[in-house]
Design an enzyme around this catalytic site. Structure first.
Site, PDB file in Angstrom:
ATOM      1  N   ILE A   1      46.088  33.199  39.875  1.00  0.00           N
ATOM      2  CA  ILE A   1      45.641  33.893  41.015  1.00  0.00           C
ATOM      3  C   ILE A   1      45.517  32.704  41.702  1.00  0.00           C
ATOM      4  CG2 ILE A   1      45.075  35.561  42.439  1.00  0.00           C
ATOM      5  CD1 ILE A   1      45.742  37.498  40.010  1.00  0.00           C
TER       6      ILE A   1
ATOM      7  N   THR B   1      49.133  36.273  34.210  1.00  0.00           N
ATOM      8  CA  THR B   1      48.851  35.110  34.397  1.00  0.00           C
ATOM      9  C   THR B   1      48.934  34.750  32.956  1.00  0.00           C
ATOM     10  OG1 THR B   1      47.044  35.954  33.807  1.00  0.00           O
ATOM     11  CG2 THR B   1      47.401  35.878  36.382  1.00  0.00           C
TER      12      THR B   1
ATOM     13  N   ASN C   1      37.325  34.755  43.976  1.00  0.00           N
ATOM     14  CA  ASN C   1      38.386  34.832  42.953  1.00  0.00           C
ATOM     15  C   ASN C   1      37.374  35.335  41.744  1.00  0.00           C
ATOM     16  OD1 ASN C   1      41.495  35.543  41.964  1.00  0.00           O
ATOM     17  ND2 ASN C   1      40.234  33.449  40.847  1.00  0.00           N
TER      18      ASN C   1
ATOM     19  N   LYS D   1      34.411  46.021  39.831  1.00  0.00           N
ATOM     20  CA  LYS D   1      35.519  45.393  40.975  1.00  0.00           C
ATOM     21  C   LYS D   1      35.824  47.182  42.280  1.00  0.00           C
ATOM     22  CE  LYS D   1      37.122  42.652  39.831  1.00  0.00           C
ATOM     23  NZ  LYS D   1      36.999  40.936  40.418  1.00  0.00           N
TER      24      LYS D   1
ATOM     25  N   ILE E   1      49.757  40.844  36.521  1.00  0.00           N
ATOM     26  CA  ILE E   1      50.553  40.260  36.893  1.00  0.00           C
ATOM     27  C   ILE E   1      50.422  39.275  35.851  1.00  0.00           C
ATOM     28  CG2 ILE E   1      49.612  38.117  38.070  1.00  0.00           C
ATOM     29  CD1 ILE E   1      50.341  40.680  39.121  1.00  0.00           C
TER      30      ILE E   1
ATOM     31  N   LYS F   1      40.717  22.128  33.370  1.00  0.00           N
ATOM     32  CA  LYS F   1      41.264  22.956  33.691  1.00  0.00           C
ATOM     33  C   LYS F   1      41.488  22.544  35.434  1.00  0.00           C
ATOM     34  CE  LYS F   1      43.274  25.655  30.922  1.00  0.00           C
ATOM     35  NZ  LYS F   1      43.981  25.348  30.026  1.00  0.00           N
TER      36      LYS F   1
ATOM     37  N   TYR G   1      34.714  46.724  33.874  1.00  0.00           N
ATOM     38  CA  TYR G   1      34.631  45.820  34.688  1.00  0.00           C
ATOM     39  C   TYR G   1      35.368  46.940  36.224  1.00  0.00           C
ATOM     40  CZ  TYR G   1      39.156  43.118  36.822  1.00  0.00           C
ATOM     41  OH  TYR G   1      39.826  42.442  36.783  1.00  0.00           O
TER      42      TYR G   1
END
EC number: 1.1.1.-
Length: 249
Positions: free
Chosen positions: A21, A190, A90, A159, A188, A45, A155
């Protein structure tokens, strides 16, 4: 190439910007005219990402959990650009562990990256955003912060805290000309999701949302560009879900 040029002349920072993302958002921001600094832990990366993104990108290696690394990031932005208009916090970490097996180390990693890392990413950016006369902050949340998910409780809690940060900070940031919103993706496709779930797991996961498919990182990047731009000028403290409707059912 996007025909829309809403971000011309803007400078952006995206943490976790080398893949997924974050990379999709960086690509879209640049297509719309921005100059983007991506920040991440893995140099290889970052190198691959900047090669793909082109001359209007820079990479700074480091971790959002290390304040000295964030200082280096903002020193690089100041040295080359002088000010900062957009921050997309992000970078994130998550582990699937059921209640009864959660460890202190897992909590430290997830909350250290997702909550502490976000706090200090934004706090470090504020002087440069003040130099720009304001701007837009985007915090990457998750639909699991709204719906809950038993294996992802730590997690999801981290968030949910991200959503509260935006609501808590919106009034203070208003006085600085800064808007802050949460972008909450789920489902998503990814590379990390593909590796974790496998092909069959991806098909099963896609069936959980009303659209019955996985979203693409580029679809999240497009919404990030909207939140970064003046098209969202009457939005702050909002949460925008890009999850195929998952959080609404």
């Amino acid at each position: 190439m996007s025909a829309i040029q809403r971000l011309t002349g803007k400078t952006a920072v995206i943490t976790g910007g080398a893949t997924g993302i974050g990379f999709a958002a960086a690509k879209r921001f640049i297509e719309e005219g921005a100059f983007v600094f991506i920040f991440g832990r893995r140099q290889e990366k970052l190198d691959a990402a900047t090669a793909a993104l082109g001359p209007n990108s820079r990479a700074v290696q480091g971790s959002v959990t290390e304040l000295a690394d964030l200082d280096r990031l903002y020193e690089a932005v100041k040295a080359e650009r002088g000010s900062l208009d957009i921050v997309m916090a992000n970078a994130g970490a998550g582990m699937a562990t059921p209640l009864g097996k959660i460890t202190g180390e897992q909590c430290d990693i997830v909350f250290g990256t997702n909550l502490k890392g976000t706090i200090f990413t934004i706090q470090g950016a504020l002087p440069l955003m003040a130099q720009a006369g304001g701007g837009s902050i985007i915090l990457t949340g998750s639909s699991s912060g709204t719906t809950g998910a038993p294996p992802l409780s730590v997690y999801g809690a981290s968030k949910a805290a991200i959503r509260n940060l935006a609501r808590s900070w919106a009034g203070t940031l208003r006085d600085e000309g800064i808007r802050i919103n949460v972008l909450s993706p789920a489902s998503i496709a990814t590379e990390i999701a593909k590796e974790a779930l496998g092909e069959q797991g991806m098909k099963m996961f896609a069936q959980q949302n009303p659209l019955k498919r996985m979203g693409q990182p580029e679809e999240v990047g497009a919404v990030a560009a909207f939140l970064a731009s003046s098209d969202s000028s009457f939005m702050t403290a909002s949460e925008v879900s890009v999850d195929g409707g998952l959080a609404q059912i």
